[in-house]
Design a protein around this motif. Sequence first.
Motif, PDB file in Angstrom:
ATOM      1  N   ASP A  87       0.855  -1.186   0.000  1.00  0.00           N
ATOM      2  CA  ASP A  87       0.000   0.000   0.000  1.00  0.00           C
ATOM      3  C   ASP A  87       0.893   1.238   0.000  1.00  0.00           C
ATOM      4  O   ASP A  87       1.754   1.392   0.871  1.00  0.00           O
ATOM      5  CB  ASP A  87      -0.900  -0.021   1.239  1.00  0.00           C
ATOM      6  CG  ASP A  87      -1.899   1.111   1.261  1.00  0.00           C
ATOM      7  OD1 ASP A  87      -2.224   1.651   0.193  1.00  0.00           O
ATOM      8  OD2 ASP A  87      -2.346   1.463   2.377  1.00  0.00           O
ATOM      9  N   THR A  88       0.722   2.091  -1.005  1.00  0.00           N
ATOM     10  CA  THR A  88       1.533   3.301  -1.113  1.00  0.00           C
ATOM     11  C   THR A  88       0.639   4.535  -1.051  1.00  0.00           C
ATOM     12  O   THR A  88      -0.583   4.442  -1.176  1.00  0.00           O
ATOM     13  CB  THR A  88       2.344   3.322  -2.426  1.00  0.00           C
ATOM     14  OG1 THR A  88       1.435   3.307  -3.527  1.00  0.00           O
ATOM     15  CG2 THR A  88       3.298   2.142  -2.507  1.00  0.00           C
ATOM     16  N   PHE A  89       1.278   5.670  -0.867  1.00  0.00           N
ATOM     17  CA  PHE A  89       0.552   6.940  -0.926  1.00  0.00           C
ATOM     18  C   PHE A  89       1.402   7.967  -1.668  1.00  0.00           C
ATOM     19  O   PHE A  89       2.620   7.862  -1.717  1.00  0.00           O
ATOM     20  CB  PHE A  89       0.151   7.425   0.477  1.00  0.00           C
ATOM     21  CG  PHE A  89       1.301   7.764   1.386  1.00  0.00           C
ATOM     22  CD1 PHE A  89       1.681   9.083   1.602  1.00  0.00           C
ATOM     23  CD2 PHE A  89       1.988   6.759   2.072  1.00  0.00           C
ATOM     24  CE1 PHE A  89       2.724   9.395   2.458  1.00  0.00           C
ATOM     25  CE2 PHE A  89       3.032   7.062   2.939  1.00  0.00           C
ATOM     26  CZ  PHE A  89       3.402   8.387   3.124  1.00  0.00           C
ATOM     27  N   ASP A 106       5.641   8.454  -4.843  1.00  0.00           N
ATOM     28  CA  ASP A 106       4.881   7.446  -4.099  1.00  0.00           C
ATOM     29  C   ASP A 106       5.807   6.842  -3.059  1.00  0.00           C
ATOM     30  O   ASP A 106       6.980   6.575  -3.344  1.00  0.00           O
ATOM     31  CB  ASP A 106       4.382   6.327  -5.019  1.00  0.00           C
ATOM     32  CG  ASP A 106       3.199   6.753  -5.858  1.00  0.00           C
ATOM     33  OD1 ASP A 106       2.371   7.544  -5.364  1.00  0.00           O
ATOM     34  OD2 ASP A 106       3.086   6.289  -7.013  1.00  0.00           O
ATOM     35  N   HIS A 108       5.887   3.873   0.379  1.00  0.00           N
ATOM     36  CA  HIS A 108       5.201   2.770   1.067  1.00  0.00           C
ATOM     37  C   HIS A 108       4.591   3.295   2.366  1.00  0.00           C
ATOM     38  O   HIS A 108       5.229   4.035   3.111  1.00  0.00           O
ATOM     39  CB  HIS A 108       6.187   1.639   1.377  1.00  0.00           C
ATOM     40  CG  HIS A 108       6.757   1.011   0.153  1.00  0.00           C
ATOM     41  ND1 HIS A 108       6.085   0.043  -0.557  1.00  0.00           N
ATOM     42  CD2 HIS A 108       7.923   1.233  -0.502  1.00  0.00           C
ATOM     43  CE1 HIS A 108       6.821  -0.312  -1.599  1.00  0.00           C
ATOM     44  NE2 HIS A 108       7.934   0.396  -1.590  1.00  0.00           N
ATOM     45  N   ARG A 109       3.370   2.859   2.634  1.00  0.00           N
ATOM     46  CA  ARG A 109       2.639   3.347   3.802  1.00  0.00           C
ATOM     47  C   ARG A 109       3.250   2.869   5.126  1.00  0.00           C
ATOM     48  O   ARG A 109       3.249   3.586   6.110  1.00  0.00           O
ATOM     49  CB  ARG A 109       1.179   2.924   3.725  1.00  0.00           C
ATOM     50  CG  ARG A 109       0.407   3.473   4.881  1.00  0.00           C
ATOM     51  CD  ARG A 109      -1.030   3.828   4.670  1.00  0.00           C
ATOM     52  NE  ARG A 109      -1.448   4.432   3.448  1.00  0.00           N
ATOM     53  CZ  ARG A 109      -1.553   5.753   3.233  1.00  0.00           C
ATOM     54  NH1 ARG A 109      -1.190   6.601   4.155  1.00  0.00           N
ATOM     55  NH2 ARG A 109      -2.008   6.203   2.092  1.00  0.00           N
ATOM     56  N   SER A 110       3.812   1.664   5.135  1.00  0.00           N
ATOM     57  CA  SER A 110       4.409   1.153   6.375  1.00  0.00           C
ATOM     58  C   SER A 110       5.547   0.193   6.053  1.00  0.00           C
ATOM     59  O   SER A 110       5.637  -0.311   4.931  1.00  0.00           O
ATOM     60  CB  SER A 110       3.357   0.461   7.248  1.00  0.00           C
ATOM     61  OG  SER A 110       2.864  -0.698   6.607  1.00  0.00           O
ATOM     62  N   ARG A 128       4.965   3.882  10.217  1.00  0.00           N
ATOM     63  CA  ARG A 128       3.844   4.105   9.304  1.00  0.00           C
ATOM     64  C   ARG A 128       3.856   5.545   8.803  1.00  0.00           C
ATOM     65  O   ARG A 128       4.433   6.423   9.429  1.00  0.00           O
ATOM     66  CB  ARG A 128       2.501   3.876  10.009  1.00  0.00           C
ATOM     67  CG  ARG A 128       2.238   2.474  10.489  1.00  0.00           C
ATOM     68  CD  ARG A 128       0.796   2.283  10.923  1.00  0.00           C
ATOM     69  NE  ARG A 128      -0.188   2.683   9.927  1.00  0.00           N
ATOM     70  CZ  ARG A 128      -0.498   1.982   8.832  1.00  0.00           C
ATOM     71  NH1 ARG A 128       0.102   0.834   8.598  1.00  0.00           N
ATOM     72  NH2 ARG A 128      -1.395   2.425   7.980  1.00  0.00           N
ATOM     73  N   ASP A 129       3.175   5.742   7.699  1.00  0.00           N
ATOM     74  CA  ASP A 129       2.811   7.058   7.175  1.00  0.00           C
ATOM     75  C   ASP A 129       3.994   8.025   7.092  1.00  0.00           C
ATOM     76  O   ASP A 129       4.959   7.740   6.406  1.00  0.00           O
ATOM     77  CB  ASP A 129       1.630   7.627   7.968  1.00  0.00           C
ATOM     78  CG  ASP A 129       0.419   6.697   7.933  1.00  0.00           C
ATOM     79  OD1 ASP A 129       0.189   6.068   6.886  1.00  0.00           O
ATOM     80  OD2 ASP A 129      -0.275   6.569   8.958  1.00  0.00           O
ATOM     81  N   GLU A 133       7.640   7.364   5.229  1.00  0.00           N
ATOM     82  CA  GLU A 133       8.136   8.073   4.041  1.00  0.00           C
ATOM     83  C   GLU A 133       9.447   8.787   4.323  1.00  0.00           C
ATOM     84  O   GLU A 133      10.335   8.821   3.483  1.00  0.00           O
ATOM     85  CB  GLU A 133       7.091   9.023   3.447  1.00  0.00           C
ATOM     86  CG  GLU A 133       6.723  10.241   4.252  1.00  0.00           C
ATOM     87  CD  GLU A 133       7.654  11.439   4.105  1.00  0.00           C
ATOM     88  OE1 GLU A 133       8.595  11.421   3.294  1.00  0.00           O
ATOM     89  OE2 GLU A 133       7.453  12.397   4.842  1.00  0.00           O
TER      90      GLU A 133
END
Length: 160
Positions: A87-89, A106, A108-110, A128-129, A133
Amino acid sequence: MKTTDDILKLGDPRLYETCEPVDESELPLVAAWVQDLHEAMEDIRRKYGFGRGIAAPQLGIMKRLFYLNLDKPYVIINPELKNLNEDTFEMWDDCMSFPNLLVKVDRHRSMTLQYFDENWKKKTWEVRDDISELIQHEYDHLDGILCTMRAKDAKSFKYR
């Protein structure tokens, strides 16, 4: 005293080199390196209003080391990234080596970070988050990768 002027700028060939691991015998040098990283980051904070982490190669110290100043200081030696979440953001990333430029990337979220601390104690940190990053950004510096190289596309750049 290290300042913004000591931070290597975009285009400096050293920013694209892969760093060597810190050897346990070099531990006596780490405190001085961290002090230099801290001073340069504090100057960036004063001048540009950002800065939570800085990697050793940004000061020309070609070692696998970075420094974070979050709720407290963290010295990260020979980090390894594990369990990168699929899961990326998307985010606008910034960098002390080009402080007026933002780059859409982008991340990775965690993930799990394994590293040695300033006392050569092995640590594991689940992140995380925004911390995830940040660590990915600093880790990339150790491999000679800048966020400009991770831009989503040719339009993923803007001035701060």
